[in-house]
Design an enzyme around this catalytic site. Sequence first.
Site, PDB file in Angstrom:
ATOM      1  N   GLU A  44       0.947  -1.153  -0.042  1.00 57.20           N
ATOM      2  CA  GLU A  44      -0.113   0.104   0.056  1.00 57.20           C
ATOM      3  C   GLU A  44       0.985   1.379   0.029  1.00 57.20           C
ATOM      4  O   GLU A  44       0.257   2.272  -0.686  1.00 57.20           O
ATOM      5  CB  GLU A  44      -0.918   0.113   1.306  1.00 57.20           C
ATOM      6  CG  GLU A  44      -1.849   1.243   1.060  1.00 57.20           C
ATOM      7  CD  GLU A  44      -3.274   0.988   1.779  1.00 57.20           C
ATOM      8  OE1 GLU A  44      -3.907   1.968   1.819  1.00 57.20           O
ATOM      9  OE2 GLU A  44      -3.360  -0.077   2.661  1.00 57.20           O
ATOM     10  N   GLY A  64      -6.270   4.970   0.055  1.00 55.92           N
ATOM     11  CA  GLY A  64      -6.453   3.477  -0.354  1.00 55.92           C
ATOM     12  C   GLY A  64      -8.130   3.180   0.236  1.00 55.92           C
ATOM     13  O   GLY A  64      -8.432   3.597   0.946  1.00 55.92           O
ATOM     14  N   HIS A  71      -0.507 -14.289  -0.096  1.00 54.74           N
ATOM     15  CA  HIS A  71       0.950 -14.597   0.174  1.00 54.74           C
ATOM     16  C   HIS A  71       1.506 -15.837  -0.302  1.00 54.74           C
ATOM     17  O   HIS A  71       0.794 -17.023   0.078  1.00 54.74           O
ATOM     18  CB  HIS A  71       0.695 -14.550   1.536  1.00 54.74           C
ATOM     19  CG  HIS A  71       0.211 -13.251   2.397  1.00 54.74           C
ATOM     20  ND1 HIS A  71       0.957 -12.183   2.287  1.00 54.74           N
ATOM     21  CD2 HIS A  71      -0.876 -12.986   2.829  1.00 54.74           C
ATOM     22  CE1 HIS A  71       0.221 -11.313   2.721  1.00 54.74           C
ATOM     23  NE2 HIS A  71      -0.817 -11.569   3.081  1.00 54.74           N
ATOM     24  N   ARG A  73       4.980 -17.071  -0.541  1.00 57.18           N
ATOM     25  CA  ARG A  73       6.210 -17.613   0.037  1.00 57.18           C
ATOM     26  C   ARG A  73       6.510 -17.079   1.413  1.00 57.18           C
ATOM     27  O   ARG A  73       6.399 -15.761   1.378  1.00 57.18           O
ATOM     28  CB  ARG A  73       7.349 -17.680  -1.098  1.00 57.18           C
ATOM     29  CG  ARG A  73       8.581 -18.037  -0.783  1.00 57.18           C
ATOM     30  CD  ARG A  73       9.710 -17.945  -1.784  1.00 57.18           C
ATOM     31  NE  ARG A  73       9.484 -19.258  -2.636  1.00 57.18           N
ATOM     32  CZ  ARG A  73       8.816 -19.227  -3.675  1.00 57.18           C
ATOM     33  NH1 ARG A  73       8.392 -18.216  -4.298  1.00 57.18           N
ATOM     34  NH2 ARG A  73       8.768 -20.480  -4.602  1.00 57.18           N
ATOM     35  N   SER A  74       7.130 -17.719   2.003  1.00 56.83           N
ATOM     36  CA  SER A  74       7.554 -17.032   3.476  1.00 56.83           C
ATOM     37  C   SER A  74       9.148 -16.564   3.270  1.00 56.83           C
ATOM     38  O   SER A  74       9.631 -17.058   2.351  1.00 56.83           O
ATOM     39  CB  SER A  74       7.541 -17.825   4.651  1.00 56.83           C
ATOM     40  OG  SER A  74       8.363 -19.083   4.441  1.00 56.83           O
ATOM     41  N   GLY A  91      -7.558   6.711 -13.656  1.00 58.46           N
ATOM     42  CA  GLY A  91      -8.488   7.432 -14.042  1.00 58.46           C
ATOM     43  C   GLY A  91      -8.384   8.682 -13.224  1.00 58.46           C
ATOM     44  O   GLY A  91      -7.957   8.761 -12.225  1.00 58.46           O
TER      45      GLY A  91
END
Length: 121
Positions: A44, A64, A71, A73-74, A91
């Site tokens: 974000e 936002g 998610h 992969r760690s 826009g």
Amino acid sequence: MGHALGIEFEHLSKDKIVANMPVNENSVQPFGVLHGGASVALAETLCSVGGWFLLEGMDKTVVGVEINANHIRSVKMGGKVTGTARPINTGRKIQVWECEIRDKRDKLVCTSRCTLAVVNR
């Protein structure tokens, strides 16, 4: 938030925003891997900075209104991730951005899409 997470910008342009974030005590969950919320905060942050970068004049800003994340992969404590955000649609009232977060081996860690509203300041 960006400062607390150690986010460092690497590239700023109208079509791409790139930043790095360490995986450390500020960004991991109790099991010692990157917290999904930290990934979302990175995404974000990049999308919002990118959206702001596209505005003309100082009478508008972006906020936002929706974000999602997958998610994949760690990443263990001590690692680093790089986020790259690109606009999908820009826009007058709504912007949509996508962000990919990758580890230092360039493996996909998280993919996210963020919707921003363009509002008066």
